[in-house]
Write a protein that holds these residues in place. Structure first.
Motif, PDB file in Angstrom:
ATOM      1  N   ALA A 268     -20.008  -2.911  51.124  1.00 33.59           N
ATOM      2  CA  ALA A 268     -20.444  -3.826  52.175  1.00 33.59           C
ATOM      3  C   ALA A 268     -19.535  -5.049  52.270  1.00 33.59           C
ATOM      4  N   GLU A 269     -18.942  -5.424  51.128  1.00 29.65           N
ATOM      5  CA  GLU A 269     -18.049  -6.585  51.152  1.00 29.65           C
ATOM      6  C   GLU A 269     -16.703  -6.249  51.776  1.00 29.65           C
ATOM      7  N   SER A 270     -16.281  -4.981  51.630  1.00 24.07           N
ATOM      8  CA  SER A 270     -14.955  -4.611  52.134  1.00 24.07           C
ATOM      9  C   SER A 270     -15.004  -4.104  53.578  1.00 24.07           C
ATOM     10  N   GLN A 271     -16.178  -3.669  54.059  1.00 19.60           N
ATOM     11  CA  GLN A 271     -16.276  -3.139  55.420  1.00 19.60           C
ATOM     12  C   GLN A 271     -17.226  -4.011  56.240  1.00 19.60           C
ATOM     13  N   PRO A 272     -16.711  -4.636  57.304  1.00 20.25           N
ATOM     14  CA  PRO A 272     -17.576  -5.533  58.082  1.00 20.25           C
ATOM     15  C   PRO A 272     -18.736  -4.832  58.779  1.00 20.25           C
ATOM     16  N   ASN A 273     -18.659  -3.511  58.960  1.00 21.51           N
ATOM     17  CA  ASN A 273     -19.759  -2.812  59.656  1.00 21.51           C
ATOM     18  C   ASN A 273     -20.644  -1.997  58.705  1.00 21.51           C
ATOM     19  N   VAL A 274     -20.500  -2.280  57.405  1.00 18.20           N
ATOM     20  CA  VAL A 274     -21.391  -1.632  56.423  1.00 18.20           C
ATOM     21  C   VAL A 274     -22.202  -2.718  55.722  1.00 18.20           C
ATOM     22  N   TYR A 275     -23.525  -2.543  55.726  1.00 14.88           N
ATOM     23  CA  TYR A 275     -24.423  -3.450  55.020  1.00 14.88           C
ATOM     24  C   TYR A 275     -24.938  -2.758  53.767  1.00 14.88           C
ATOM     25  N   ALA A 276     -25.583  -3.521  52.897  1.00 15.20           N
ATOM     26  CA  ALA A 276     -26.084  -2.942  51.655  1.00 15.20           C
ATOM     27  C   ALA A 276     -27.495  -3.433  51.363  1.00 15.20           C
ATOM     28  N   SER A 277     -28.175  -2.703  50.457  1.00 10.02           N
ATOM     29  CA  SER A 277     -29.492  -3.121  49.977  1.00 10.02           C
ATOM     30  C   SER A 277     -29.455  -3.111  48.455  1.00 10.02           C
ATOM     31  N   VAL A 278     -30.494  -3.666  47.846  1.00 10.91           N
ATOM     32  CA  VAL A 278     -30.597  -3.603  46.386  1.00 10.91           C
ATOM     33  C   VAL A 278     -31.988  -3.123  46.000  1.00 10.91           C
TER      34      VAL A 278
ATOM     35  N   PRO B  83     -25.230 -12.525  51.293  1.00  9.02           N
ATOM     36  CA  PRO B  83     -25.400 -12.337  52.741  1.00  9.02           C
ATOM     37  C   PRO B  83     -25.219 -10.887  53.227  1.00  9.02           C
ATOM     38  N   ARG B  84     -24.529 -10.054  52.473  1.00 11.55           N
ATOM     39  CA  ARG B  84     -24.345  -8.657  52.901  1.00 11.55           C
ATOM     40  C   ARG B  84     -25.505  -7.763  52.460  1.00 11.55           C
ATOM     41  N   ILE B  85     -26.396  -8.306  51.645  1.00  6.64           N
ATOM     42  CA  ILE B  85     -27.589  -7.554  51.231  1.00  6.64           C
ATOM     43  C   ILE B  85     -28.684  -7.855  52.238  1.00  6.64           C
ATOM     44  N   VAL B  86     -29.028  -6.848  53.033  1.00  9.68           N
ATOM     45  CA  VAL B  86     -29.967  -7.098  54.134  1.00  9.68           C
ATOM     46  C   VAL B  86     -31.367  -6.573  53.862  1.00  9.68           C
ATOM     47  N   ALA B  87     -31.589  -5.909  52.710  1.00 12.88           N
ATOM     48  CA  ALA B  87     -32.915  -5.342  52.444  1.00 12.88           C
ATOM     49  C   ALA B  87     -33.122  -5.107  50.955  1.00 12.88           C
TER      50      ALA B  87
ATOM     51  N   ALA C 102     -17.673   8.832  66.641  1.00 10.70           N
ATOM     52  CA  ALA C 102     -18.988   9.268  67.118  1.00 10.70           C
ATOM     53  C   ALA C 102     -19.803   8.094  67.662  1.00 10.70           C
ATOM     54  N   ALA C 103     -19.168   6.945  67.864  1.00 11.96           N
ATOM     55  CA  ALA C 103     -19.834   5.731  68.366  1.00 11.96           C
ATOM     56  C   ALA C 103     -20.945   5.250  67.432  1.00 11.96           C
ATOM     57  N   VAL C 104     -20.803   5.514  66.144  1.00 15.48           N
ATOM     58  CA  VAL C 104     -21.735   4.978  65.146  1.00 15.48           C
ATOM     59  C   VAL C 104     -21.097   3.678  64.645  1.00 15.48           C
ATOM     60  N   THR C 105     -21.648   2.572  65.124  1.00 17.33           N
ATOM     61  CA  THR C 105     -20.964   1.288  64.924  1.00 17.33           C
ATOM     62  C   THR C 105     -21.198   0.682  63.542  1.00 17.33           C
ATOM     63  N   HIS C 106     -22.404   0.931  62.967  1.00 19.48           N
ATOM     64  CA  HIS C 106     -22.750   0.314  61.689  1.00 19.48           C
ATOM     65  C   HIS C 106     -23.517   1.291  60.805  1.00 19.48           C
ATOM     66  N   ALA C 107     -23.516   1.003  59.515  1.00 17.55           N
ATOM     67  CA  ALA C 107     -24.300   1.807  58.570  1.00 17.55           C
ATOM     68  C   ALA C 107     -24.838   0.897  57.474  1.00 17.55           C
ATOM     69  N   LEU C 108     -25.994   1.267  56.970  1.00 15.04           N
ATOM     70  CA  LEU C 108     -26.595   0.547  55.836  1.00 15.04           C
ATOM     71  C   LEU C 108     -26.538   1.455  54.615  1.00 15.04           C
ATOM     72  N   CYS C 109     -25.766   1.024  53.620  1.00 14.02           N
ATOM     73  CA  CYS C 109     -25.602   1.784  52.385  1.00 14.02           C
ATOM     74  C   CYS C 109     -26.692   1.340  51.413  1.00 14.02           C
TER      75      CYS C 109
ATOM     76  N   THR D 143     -12.366   6.239  53.944  1.00 13.43           N
ATOM     77  CA  THR D 143     -11.579   5.947  55.154  1.00 13.43           C
ATOM     78  C   THR D 143     -11.881   6.963  56.256  1.00 13.43           C
ATOM     79  N   ALA D 144     -11.927   8.236  55.874  1.00 13.25           N
ATOM     80  CA  ALA D 144     -12.190   9.294  56.859  1.00 13.25           C
ATOM     81  C   ALA D 144     -13.607   9.174  57.419  1.00 13.25           C
ATOM     82  N   ILE D 145     -14.552   8.817  56.561  1.00 13.50           N
ATOM     83  CA  ILE D 145     -15.946   8.679  57.003  1.00 13.50           C
ATOM     84  C   ILE D 145     -16.087   7.547  58.015  1.00 13.50           C
ATOM     85  N   LEU D 146     -15.407   6.430  57.755  1.00 14.18           N
ATOM     86  CA  LEU D 146     -15.455   5.301  58.684  1.00 14.18           C
ATOM     87  C   LEU D 146     -14.784   5.662  60.006  1.00 14.18           C
TER      88      LEU D 146
END
Ligand SMILES: [Zn+2]
Ligand SMILES: [Zn+2]
Length: 255
Positions: free
Chosen positions: A50-60, A84-88, A28-35, A19-22
């Motif tokens: 990635a499923e719980s945070q709309p601005n966090v994406y994930a890879s496998v 759909p949340r796995i972008v890479a 800091a105007a960092v809108t999105h992150a890829l985990c 929560t604090a990281i988000l």
């Protein structure tokens, strides 16, 4: 606005303070992150984020530093990547710095990821350390140019960057570019087209100046953008805007 194109916020030290990281990202105007995933064991946590945070994406994917763990298959990776949340696909690649000896298994695993990325139509996140020649060779042999991706936490030469760009890959700079002694890397950041550039933290590692030695986190990615702006004599807003646009173009992620 800034996007952290590569972080590990599921790792111990960061996972407990999600929560604090988000909130600090927002500040800091960092809108999105890829985990980015590093093994299959922890993949459910990465996906859950990635499923719980709309601005966090994930890879496998399975990192080349992890030996003797569950080996991914092309079919398995493709199956996960349908989400759909796995972008890479990644992070994958070669690392001859951390591990030595017969690393044929690393090269085989890398090939598996490239084949999966092509099948799944999702770009690659490539990690290469002390192995640029073999990394590029395998990318060529496996036709990685058909799918593209990013050379993450880039620390190689301008020549390597240009060869990757020629295959349709982006070059991602981490906090290393802010380090005083990273002169060659600073030159790469000046020389390559802004249209091929991404920024990242690779947090919790490699905190940029002025946070060196601290636990890194996505909010710090703006320091990477500030250094690139300084090196190129442009505004930090321009670096933020371009690298964010590049991110969404590459990962076809919905903003
Ligand atoms: Zn990496
Ligand atoms: Zn990483």
């Amino acid at each position: 606005m800034f996007v952290d194109s590569h972080c590990h916020i599921n790792f111990p030290g960061l996972a407990e303070q999600q929560t604090a990281i988000l909130a600090r990202m927002k500040g800091a105007a960092v809108t999105h992150a890829l985990c980015v995933s590093v093994n299959l064991e922890d993949f459910p946590q990465v996906l859950a984020m990635a499923e719980s945070q709309p601005n966090v994406y994930a890879s496998v994917g399975v990192h080349p530093d992890h030996e003797g763990i569950e080996e991914p298959s092309v079919e398995g990776l493709v199956e996960f990547a349908v989400h759909p949340r796995i972008v890479a696909i990644g992070e994958t690649g070669l690392d001859y710095f951390r591990l030595t000896g017969d690393l044929e298994w690393q090269r085989e695993r890398f090939r598996t990821h490239i084949r999966a990325a092509k099948q799944a139509c999702k770009p690659l996140i490539i990690h290469t350390r002390a192995a640029a020649e073999d990394t590029l060779r395998i990318m060529v042999e496996e036709g990685a140019a058909e799918i593209g991706g990013v050379m993450h936490c880039f620390t190689e030469s301008l020549e390597v960057a240009q060869q990757a760009i020629a295959m349709g890959f982006y070059i991602s700079f981490s906090g290393i570019v802010t380090f005083k002694n990273a002169l060659a890397l600073k030159q790469v950041a000046q020389a390559i087209p802004l249209e091929q550039m991404l920024i990242e933290t690779d947090s919790p590692y490699l905190a940029p100046v002025p946070h060196r030695g601290e636990t890194n986190e996505p909010a710090f990615v703006r320091h990477v953008a500030e250094e690139i702006a300084r090196l190129r004599g442009i505004s930090v807003e321009e670096v933020g805007e371009m690298t964010s646009r590049n991110f969404f173009r590459l990962f076809k992620a919905a903003a």
